[in-house]
Design an enzyme around this catalytic site. Sequence first.
Site, short mmCIF file in Angstrom:
data_model
loop_
_atom_site.label_atom_id
_atom_site.label_comp_id
_atom_site.label_asym_id
_atom_site.label_seq_id
_atom_site.Cartn_x
_atom_site.Cartn_y
_atom_site.Cartn_z
N LYS A 53 0.81 -1.22 0.00
CA LYS A 53 0.00 0.00 0.00
C LYS A 53 0.85 1.28 0.00
O LYS A 53 0.38 2.34 -0.44
CB LYS A 53 -0.91 0.02 1.23
CG LYS A 53 -1.97 -1.07 1.25
CD LYS A 53 -3.18 -0.68 0.46
CE LYS A 53 -4.35 -1.61 0.70
NZ LYS A 53 -5.56 -1.21 -0.02
N SER A 78 -8.93 -0.11 7.29
CA SER A 78 -8.77 -0.98 8.46
C SER A 78 -7.32 -1.17 8.84
O SER A 78 -7.03 -1.79 9.86
CB SER A 78 -9.41 -2.34 8.18
OG SER A 78 -8.76 -2.96 7.08
#
Length: 314
Positions: A53, A78
Amino acid sequence: MDLPSFSDIQEAHKRIKPFIHRTPVMSSQQLNRIFDCEMFFKCENFQKVGAFKFRGATNAVQLLSTDQKRQGVVTHSSGNHAAALSLAAAINGVKAYIVMPESAPVVKKNAVKGYGAEITFCKPTLQAREETCRIIMERAGATLIHPYDNFNIICGQGTAALELLEDKPDIDIVVAPIGGGGLMSGTSACVKGINDNIKVIGAEPLNANDAFKSFKTGKLIPSVNPLTIADGLLTSLSQLTFSVITKNTDDIFTAKEVTIIESMLLVWERMKIIIEPSSATVVAIIKENPDYFRGKRIGLIISGGNVDFGKLPF
């Protein structure tokens, strides 16, 4: 709708190279013997923040205007995207507002806090996450950097596959996990842009198989209350990621929970590296579909290594 192209991913790679790790491509003779194929693991568990990410988040932050950087960025996540955006923002002197569900793994909450972001907790529903983001955007003027429904995020995520194929160009199949579809979109666009003969396969938990259903029916089907140990793959595809995946992906396979757990432990034991359950799906689908992968050279995107050990079922 503009879809990310291979040239967009190449440009993203040039942009983020000074900030990211070029992660290793690893292999294991033991696993090759067990699965009767050659497996090349692109180890994004060694990326900054422990997940792929950081690539997309860095690309998105780098492309912000001066005014946007001044007012900060906001997202809901999350965990891995939250940590990635927090660090990418901090490196650029940008304020990060992170909306996290109360149920997020403790290890990921701690990581976000450690990177200096301002965390707002909400109920673990998409509606609560989006509403909380909207309130922050109105109050602070922050720019939303969506975890996967974002052109620049997808281009950044595709750079992992670009590096994989630079290191191992003679691969038959590339496999990546699929949740919201940012990694799968970037991976598939990159691979097909390099060599259309390489097959691109998505790996998804059977208990969260909305992408599988969407791909097979040709209609976007949302995820409804999925229950899987692969906490990074709980989100539904967006129209953008669904469009890219439909165009560039050859198939999506699913894996049972027990196979995901067994595959994760097998990589821990044989390769001596920690991968998170979402990453283990790429091995799990090979275990459940041996005839499809036998004798092939397979690149596997290991998406991350952030494990909440307190939540493991053993």
